[in-house]
Design an enzyme around this catalytic site. Sequence first.
Site, PDB file in Angstrom:
ATOM      1  N   LYS A 113       0.917  -1.451  -0.066  1.00  0.00           N
ATOM      2  CA  LYS A 113      -0.015   0.126  -0.181  1.00  0.00           C
ATOM      3  C   LYS A 113       1.010   1.292   0.063  1.00  0.00           C
ATOM      4  O   LYS A 113       0.621   2.199  -0.619  1.00  0.00           O
ATOM      5  CB  LYS A 113      -0.907  -0.086   1.331  1.00  0.00           C
ATOM      6  N   GLU A 135      -9.829   5.567   2.949  1.00  0.00           N
ATOM      7  CA  GLU A 135     -10.693   4.409   3.539  1.00  0.00           C
ATOM      8  C   GLU A 135      -9.661   3.240   3.798  1.00  0.00           C
ATOM      9  O   GLU A 135      -8.791   3.130   3.173  1.00  0.00           O
ATOM     10  CB  GLU A 135     -11.725   3.964   2.553  1.00  0.00           C
ATOM     11  N   SER A 402       1.808  -9.806  -0.901  1.00  0.00           N
ATOM     12  CA  SER A 402       1.231  -8.481  -0.700  1.00  0.00           C
ATOM     13  C   SER A 402       1.425  -7.799   0.498  1.00  0.00           C
ATOM     14  O   SER A 402       1.577  -6.461   0.798  1.00  0.00           O
ATOM     15  CB  SER A 402      -0.202  -8.205  -1.309  1.00  0.00           C
TER      16      SER A 402
END
Length: 424
Positions: A113, A135, A402
């Site tokens: 991210k 969010e 990830s």
Amino acid sequence: MIQPSPSSVPAPTPRLSAVPDDRGRFGQFGGTYVPETLVAALRQLEDLYIQVRQDNQFWDRLADLNRSFVGRPTPLYQARGLSRRARAMSKDKDLGAAIWLKREDLAHTGAHKINNTLGQGLLAKKMGKKRIIAETGAGQHGVASATAAAQLGLKCDVYMGSEDVRRQNLNVIRMQMLGARVIPVDSGSRTLKDATNEAMRDWMGSVEHTHYIIGSVVGPHPFPMIVRDFQSVIGRETKAQALRHFGRMPDAIVACVGGGSNAAGIFYPFVDEAMVAMIGVEAGGRDPQPGQHAAPLSHGKPGILHGSLSYVLQNEHGQTADVHSCSAGLDYPGVGPEHSYWKDSGRVRYTAVTDEEALDAFLWCARDEGIIPALETAHAVAMGVRIASEMPKETNLVINLSGRGDKDVSEAARLLGDRVESGS
């Protein structure tokens, strides 16, 4: 069976990577379905990003942050334990690909991210905006947004469904320690969809001084393109590392898909490598019945959600359906429009893994490799091992790891029960 790929493959025509078009469309998908109050902000963002694409100083600044702050490039690691598991699963001495893990869990904050939040944080500063909102479901995008805000001197508010606040309390504390305000959302299912709704409402009333860092390849144009581009560092690195480690492109790449940013990031640089198989893994939840999973590409149909046209899980009245996943980051009824485009073109195959299968793979990765993965990532591990067991021994399969699983250990332990202590 997935066959090995040659080291050099000509790009197909037309190039599937040549999207979106000037209307923000990936084939029939994408677009800009937003209230009039947001149109000017989206145009400003698109115009700026078109300029930034040619701005070497911007990309040099981002590359420096990626090296010195994020710790890129992340390694491509040969997972020998998982490879042995795949070979044992096949029961055929000629089958069982070598499994490699693209270690995004080793990026600062513990997931992919941060690749996107730093890029969008720099865009926010270029627009003169002092506040960012985000969010979050699993909390990793919230942590990455709070981290980028602290690094770049921005105020940060994060919307998070109250059910996810319960499931991901460690990440709530991390966000608060980084200086962000976490705003629980009690409406609807109290998960990612509802957090996104509230963030969009905030942005409609604060757009003059606030930038919304959407965390995935979803939302109105130009967000799916921008997030994809910032995340594509994953795939570009993987290409170079594959050539260094085994002298050619991977034969297959597997990634989990919720909104789809980690998958888009690793898939996009390989889209025109026609012989590289790509598999996206959705959250199969408890079973295929409505409300029991979060797999719009497997069970949904085209619809509009959060500003774009894509595959969406809908009930018989066309309303967004309830979803379920053991993983907060995959607990979303839609998916990025480019994934929908890749699905309909046949370029990427999409499938689903159940909660139980993901929990099994969570333990496989921990006990075979000494790596505790995120529950989202565990979905990709489950499918990656299964696919590797059907591939020839001389082939190579890459799983995009990830994120790391620190945030999930309490929830996973609750769901796994006695299996944690028993070692089974």
